[in-house]
Design an enzyme around this catalytic site. Structure first.
Site, short mmCIF file in Angstrom:
data_model
loop_
_atom_site.label_atom_id
_atom_site.label_comp_id
_atom_site.label_asym_id
_atom_site.label_seq_id
_atom_site.Cartn_x
_atom_site.Cartn_y
_atom_site.Cartn_z
N GLU A 96 44.58 7.30 -10.62
CA GLU A 96 45.75 7.36 -9.76
C GLU A 96 45.82 6.15 -8.85
O GLU A 96 44.80 5.62 -8.43
CB GLU A 96 45.71 8.61 -8.85
CG GLU A 96 46.21 9.85 -9.54
CD GLU A 96 45.06 10.72 -9.98
OE1 GLU A 96 43.90 10.25 -9.92
OE2 GLU A 96 45.31 11.85 -10.39
N CYS A 110 47.22 2.18 -2.49
CA CYS A 110 45.85 2.68 -2.50
C CYS A 110 45.42 2.69 -3.96
O CYS A 110 46.01 3.41 -4.78
CB CYS A 110 45.84 4.09 -1.91
SG CYS A 110 44.26 4.92 -2.08
N CYS A 117 33.89 8.90 -10.17
CA CYS A 117 32.98 8.26 -9.22
C CYS A 117 31.60 8.90 -9.36
O CYS A 117 31.48 10.10 -9.57
CB CYS A 117 33.49 8.45 -7.79
SG CYS A 117 32.45 7.64 -6.56
N CYS A 121 30.17 12.80 -3.49
CA CYS A 121 30.30 13.37 -2.13
C CYS A 121 30.85 14.79 -2.25
O CYS A 121 31.74 15.06 -3.06
CB CYS A 121 31.23 12.51 -1.28
SG CYS A 121 30.67 10.81 -1.17
N CYS A 124 34.72 15.59 -1.74
CA CYS A 124 35.71 14.73 -2.39
C CYS A 124 36.07 15.25 -3.78
O CYS A 124 35.20 15.47 -4.62
CB CYS A 124 35.16 13.31 -2.49
SG CYS A 124 36.21 12.18 -3.40
N GLY A 170 36.85 6.22 -7.07
CA GLY A 170 35.75 5.31 -7.34
C GLY A 170 35.13 4.68 -6.11
O GLY A 170 35.71 4.67 -5.03
N CYS A 343 44.09 11.36 0.67
CA CYS A 343 42.70 10.94 0.48
C CYS A 343 41.87 12.10 -0.04
O CYS A 343 41.90 13.19 0.50
CB CYS A 343 42.07 10.53 1.80
SG CYS A 343 42.84 9.16 2.57
N1 SAH Z 1 34.56 5.55 -2.55
C1 SAH Z 1 35.03 4.89 -1.41
C2 SAH Z 1 36.53 4.68 -1.42
C3 SAH Z 1 37.37 5.80 -1.94
S1 SAH Z 1 37.48 7.26 -0.99
C4 SAH Z 1 34.61 5.62 -0.16
O1 SAH Z 1 34.13 6.73 -0.26
O2 SAH Z 1 34.73 5.03 0.92
C5 SAH Z 1 38.53 6.79 0.35
C6 SAH Z 1 38.36 7.63 1.60
O3 SAH Z 1 38.86 8.96 1.41
C7 SAH Z 1 36.90 7.74 2.04
O4 SAH Z 1 36.74 7.52 3.41
C8 SAH Z 1 36.63 9.18 1.68
O5 SAH Z 1 35.56 9.66 2.41
C9 SAH Z 1 37.94 9.85 1.99
N2 SAH Z 1 38.02 11.22 1.45
C10 SAH Z 1 37.46 11.69 0.34
N3 SAH Z 1 37.73 13.02 0.19
C11 SAH Z 1 38.50 13.38 1.25
C12 SAH Z 1 39.13 14.59 1.65
N4 SAH Z 1 39.04 15.68 0.93
N5 SAH Z 1 39.86 14.57 2.79
C13 SAH Z 1 40.00 13.42 3.49
N6 SAH Z 1 39.44 12.26 3.16
C14 SAH Z 1 38.69 12.22 2.04
FE1 SF4 Z 2 32.40 9.73 -2.27
FE2 SF4 Z 2 34.34 7.85 -2.22
FE3 SF4 Z 2 33.18 8.56 -4.54
FE4 SF4 Z 2 34.78 10.28 -3.32
S1 SF4 Z 2 35.39 8.31 -4.17
S2 SF4 Z 2 32.77 10.74 -4.26
S3 SF4 Z 2 34.36 9.81 -1.17
S4 SF4 Z 2 32.18 7.58 -2.81
#
Ligand code: SAH
Ligand code: SF4
Length: 361
Positions: A96, A110, A117, A121, A124, A170, A343
């Site tokens: 996306e 974005c 990924c 986390c 996420c 990612g 996000c």
């Molecule tokens: N992988 C990288 C970039 C992509 S995620 C990273 O983790 O930084 C981009 C942002 O969206 C990150 O700050 C991530 O923590 C946040 N994010 C992921 N899941 C989310 C959620 N469910 N609600 C709000 N922000 C979220």
């Molecule tokens: Fe974590 Fe960013 Fe990967 Fe989601 S996209 S699993 S927030 S590192």
């Protein structure tokens, strides 16, 4: 991990790489300039229309590279103007990309750096997919080109994307070399020429790669911190086991900061979890005030997650407390949640669409 068993994309090449390639085949440097102008200044991707480029060079390019931009397989428009795109690559994989409108006709894209990924986390949506594969630089740049083409064709010829955030699917620093190339192409004046301040890379905190960031063009860096205590951060982000807060913060200190620059810390706010007084206090001890900006991200809920978003008053309280302690602090507004484009909500749920695309829809 799967590999794309085809030629490299032309859009993966930096200007210097194209010059080198042409030079090795006896073509002149100005030809590279003309090619880059067609692609990145005029957004004409069909090489048969490049009138000032010789047939010989065009043949050379199509023999050696893939000249196609990715496809917009699906798009959805949110009530707030956010547009989500499902972008399909030549192996049928999709990611996306989300276009977020802002004041003064600014439009942020974005974009994704990987399919899925590996970081996993727990909050996420993308993290639940695991990693399918890295994207090639030309697939990262290709998201920008395809969305630009879509906007010009469907919305109006003046449409332009002005900002980029690497915050889609990612972990961009896990795909270091290809992401770096894409950042060069985004910021190089001979290519897309975006100001370095309009490009932001967000990372979950891969310490060895953070140490190598000086190889990147000096774009903005955002760190997904999300917790100021190691126990909480490890629960949220398994990567904290390998690179804990101490190691992360000392690696960040080594990022060369220019006069106007600072590091943004993204802090996810989860109800009754990391939104307490003691979290404010721990954060305030951890982050240097002068060079840190804190971006609070209220958790975006999705069906499979047990985490909750705090109330608006709790979010404002948290922000107020940090500001009282001397931090510059913003709250990220949620965009596009009605189309699951916010996000953390990005996950390819449209496998059916991929099949349609594969059969040439
Ligand atoms: N992988 C990288 C970039 C992509 S995620 C990273 O983790 O930084 C981009 C942002 O969206 C990150 O700050 C991530 O923590 C946040 N994010 C992921 N899941 C989310 C959620 N469910 N609600 C709000 N922000 C979220
Ligand atoms: Fe974590 Fe960013 Fe990967 Fe989601 S996209 S699993 S927030 S590192």
């Amino acid at each position: 991990m799967e590999k794309i068993n085809e030629r490299r994309l032309l859009f993966s090449l930096t200007f210097d790489e194209l010059v080198k390639f042409l030079d090795s085949h006896g073509a002149k440097k100005f030809v590279a300039k003309q090619i880059f102008e067609w692609i990145y200044h005029k957004f004409v991707f069909d090489h048969t229309q490049w009138t000032n480029v010789s047939d010989k060079v065009k043949g050379l390019l199509s023999e050696n590279f893939d000249l196609t931009i990715p496809k917009v397989v699906w798009d959805g428009l949110s009530e707030d103007g956010t547009r989500k795109f499902l972008i399909g690559f030549r192996d049928g994989r999709t990611v996306e990309a989300v276009m977020i409108p802002a004041r003064n006709n600014r439009k942020t894209l974005c974009l994704s750096s990987q399919v899925g990924c590996a970081i996993g986390c727990t909050f996420c949506h993308t993290g639940t997919m695991g990693l399918t594969r890295h994207l090639e630089a030309g697939e990262i740049v290709g998201q920008f080109l395809s969305v630009t083409k879509f906007l010009k064709d469907k919305v109006g010829p003046e449409e332009r994307l002005s900002n980029i955030v690497y915050m889609g699917q990612g972990e961009p620093l896990h795909n270091f070399d290809e992401t770096k190339k894409s950042a060069i192409i985004f910021t190089d004046e001979k290519a897309l020429g975006l100001s370095q301040r309009r490009v932001t890379l967000s990372t979950s905190g891969l310490v060895p790669q953070i140490k190598k960031l000086e190889d990147f063009p000096p774009i903005n860096i955002a760190i997904s911190l999300h917790a100021a205590h190691n126990e909480i951060r490890t629960e949220l982000m398994p990567i904290n086991k390998a690179y804990d807060l101490d190691r992360l913060l000392s690696a960040i200190k080594e990022i060369p900061l220019k006069a106007h620059r600072y590091i943004t810390y993204e802090y996810l706010l989860i109800d009754k979890y990391n939104d307490r007084k003691e979290d404010v206090e721990a954060l305030s001890k951890l982050l240097p005030k002068k060079v840190s900006k804190i971006n609070l991200i209220p958790f975006n809920e999705y069906p499979e997650s047990s985490f909750k978003r705090p109330s608006v008053s709790r979010i404002n309280w948290f922000r107020y407390e940090l500001e009282k302690n001397g931090y510059t602090c913003t709250v990220r507004t949620t965009k596009g949640s009605d189309i699951l484009a916010a996000c953390g909500q990005l996950k390819s749920e449209m496998e059916k669409k991929i099949n349609l695309w594969e059969i040439g829809q």
